[in-house]
Design a protein around this motif. Structure first.
Motif, mmCIF file in Angstrom:
data_model
loop_
_atom_site.group_PDB
_atom_site.id
_atom_site.type_symbol
_atom_site.label_atom_id
_atom_site.label_comp_id
_atom_site.label_asym_id
_atom_site.label_seq_id
_atom_site.Cartn_x
_atom_site.Cartn_y
_atom_site.Cartn_z
ATOM 1 N N ALA A 173 51.483 58.019 -73.336
ATOM 2 C CA ALA A 173 51.620 56.869 -72.441
ATOM 3 C C ALA A 173 52.452 55.744 -73.056
ATOM 4 C CB ALA A 173 50.238 56.343 -72.066
ATOM 5 N N GLU A 174 52.809 55.861 -74.331
ATOM 6 C CA GLU A 174 53.544 54.807 -75.030
ATOM 7 C C GLU A 174 54.965 55.221 -75.400
ATOM 8 O OE1 GLU A 174 51.081 54.099 -78.418
ATOM 9 O OE2 GLU A 174 49.441 53.287 -77.222
ATOM 10 N N LEU A 175 55.469 56.290 -74.815
ATOM 11 C CA LEU A 175 56.807 56.766 -75.167
ATOM 12 C C LEU A 175 57.877 55.796 -74.690
ATOM 13 C CD1 LEU A 175 56.487 60.568 -74.310
ATOM 14 C CD2 LEU A 175 56.355 59.483 -76.567
ATOM 15 N N LYS A 176 58.857 55.558 -75.554
ATOM 16 C CA LYS A 176 60.013 54.731 -75.232
ATOM 17 C C LYS A 176 61.272 55.505 -75.607
ATOM 18 C CE LYS A 176 57.811 50.281 -76.173
ATOM 19 N NZ LYS A 176 57.968 48.999 -76.898
ATOM 20 N N VAL A 177 62.362 55.199 -74.941
ATOM 21 C CA VAL A 177 63.639 55.803 -75.318
ATOM 22 C C VAL A 177 64.048 55.187 -76.645
ATOM 23 C CG1 VAL A 177 66.065 56.086 -74.717
ATOM 24 C CG2 VAL A 177 64.303 56.294 -72.954
ATOM 25 N N ASN A 178 64.236 56.049 -77.627
ATOM 26 C CA ASN A 178 64.569 55.613 -78.980
ATOM 27 C C ASN A 178 66.043 55.836 -79.300
ATOM 28 O OD1 ASN A 178 64.611 56.462 -82.127
ATOM 29 N ND2 ASN A 178 63.149 54.813 -81.729
ATOM 30 N N GLU A 179 66.625 56.801 -78.604
ATOM 31 C CA GLU A 179 68.032 57.134 -78.850
ATOM 32 C C GLU A 179 68.621 57.726 -77.586
ATOM 33 O OE1 GLU A 179 70.374 60.331 -81.657
ATOM 34 O OE2 GLU A 179 68.558 59.430 -82.438
ATOM 35 N N LYS A 180 69.851 57.319 -77.287
ATOM 36 C CA LYS A 180 70.586 57.878 -76.157
ATOM 37 C C LYS A 180 72.041 57.967 -76.579
ATOM 38 C CE LYS A 180 71.595 57.375 -71.284
ATOM 39 N NZ LYS A 180 71.322 56.650 -70.049
ATOM 40 N N VAL A 181 72.526 59.190 -76.707
ATOM 41 C CA VAL A 181 73.873 59.422 -77.232
ATOM 42 C C VAL A 181 74.694 60.203 -76.210
ATOM 43 C CG1 VAL A 181 75.206 60.459 -79.106
ATOM 44 C CG2 VAL A 181 72.973 59.453 -79.594
ATOM 45 N N LEU A 182 75.866 59.688 -75.915
ATOM 46 C CA LEU A 182 76.766 60.377 -75.005
ATOM 47 C C LEU A 182 77.124 61.742 -75.577
ATOM 48 C CD1 LEU A 182 78.584 60.190 -72.446
ATOM 49 C CD2 LEU A 182 80.368 59.282 -73.943
#
Length: 191
Positions: A173-182
Motif C-alpha cells: 500500500a506504500e509503493l511509489k514510483v522510484n525510477e522511470k527511464v525512457l
C-alpha cells in the motif's frame, strides 16, 4: 537521432514530467521476459500471486501518472503532490521537468493512460518491495501548449511511449514510483 525539444517536453509531461537527463537502460534487459520473484522461499510471500503484484504496480503507477499530468496541466507550478506518489530519482526528474515547463511557459492539456507491457522483476522481502515493469504511456489525448494556447506538439510525435518503471516501498500500500527511464531501443509499445 536527437529528440526535438518540444517532443522532449511532451514526453516529460506524460511521464510525470520526465526529466531531460535520462539515465541509461541496461542493454541486457528484455521487455518480453517474465517476472523473476526473488523473495526467500522461507519467508511468507508478500503477494499471493503475480496478479496481486501487477495490481499493486498498476495502482501505484496509475496514481503517479495522474499526479504527473495534474502537475503538467497546471504548467508545472505546483509539485507538492508528487512526493506522495514518487521518490528517489523519479521524484527528482519530475520536479526538474516541472521547473522546465514553467520556465518555458508550457503546460499540457488532457490526459494520459498506460498499459503494462510486461513485468521484469518482483523483488519482495519482509521489509522492502520492488517491482520493475515495462510500461507504455499512451499520450494520444495529451497536448502540449504554450502561453497562447497553441499546440507545440510535433505532427510525428510518438504517442505510445515505452519506459522501464520501478515502484518500491516497504508495503504494497506504500509503493511509489522510484525510477522511470525512457526505453531507447525498439519501441515495444508499437509491437
Amino acid at each position: 537521432m536527437p529528440i526535438p525539444r518540444a517532443r522532449r517536453l511532451t514526453l516529460a509531461a506524460t511521464a510525470a514530467a520526465l526529466a531531460f537527463t535520462l539515465s541509461g537502460c541496461s542493454a541486457d534487459a528484455d521487455p518480453t521476459s517474465s517476472p523473476r520473484p526473488t523473495a526467500s522461499d522461507d519467508a511468507a510471500p508478500i503477494f499471493a500471486s503475480d496478479e496481486e503484484a501487477i495490481s499493486a504496480f498498476q495502482a501505484s503507477y496509475g496514481e503517479f501518472l495522474e499526479a504527473s499530468v495534474d502537475v503538467t496541466n497546471g504548467g508545472g507550478a505546483d509539485v507538492d503532490g508528487l512526493s506522495e506518489v514518487a521518490s528517489g530519482q523519479a521524484l527528482l526528474d519530475e520536479q526538474q521537468a516541472a521547473e522546465e515547463l514553467t520556465a518555458e511557459g508550457l503546460r499540457t492539456k488532457g490526459s494520459a493512460s498506460f498499459s503494462i507491457h510486461s513485468v521484469q522483476e518482483v523483488d519482495a522481502t519482509a521489509d522492502s518491495i520492488s517491482i520493475t515493469a515495462y510500461v507504455c504511456d499512451d499520450i494520444h489525448a495529451l497536448d502540449l501548449i504554450d502561453d497562447s494556447g497553441t499546440s507545440v506538439v510535433a505532427d510525428d510525435r510518438v504517442s505510445d511511449v515505452p519506459y522501464t518503471v520501478v515502484v518500491a516501498g516497504a508495503h504494497p500500500a506504500e509503493l511509489k514510483v522510484n525510477e522511470k527511464v525512457l526505453w531507447e531501443r525498439e519501441n515495444f509499445c508499437l509491437a
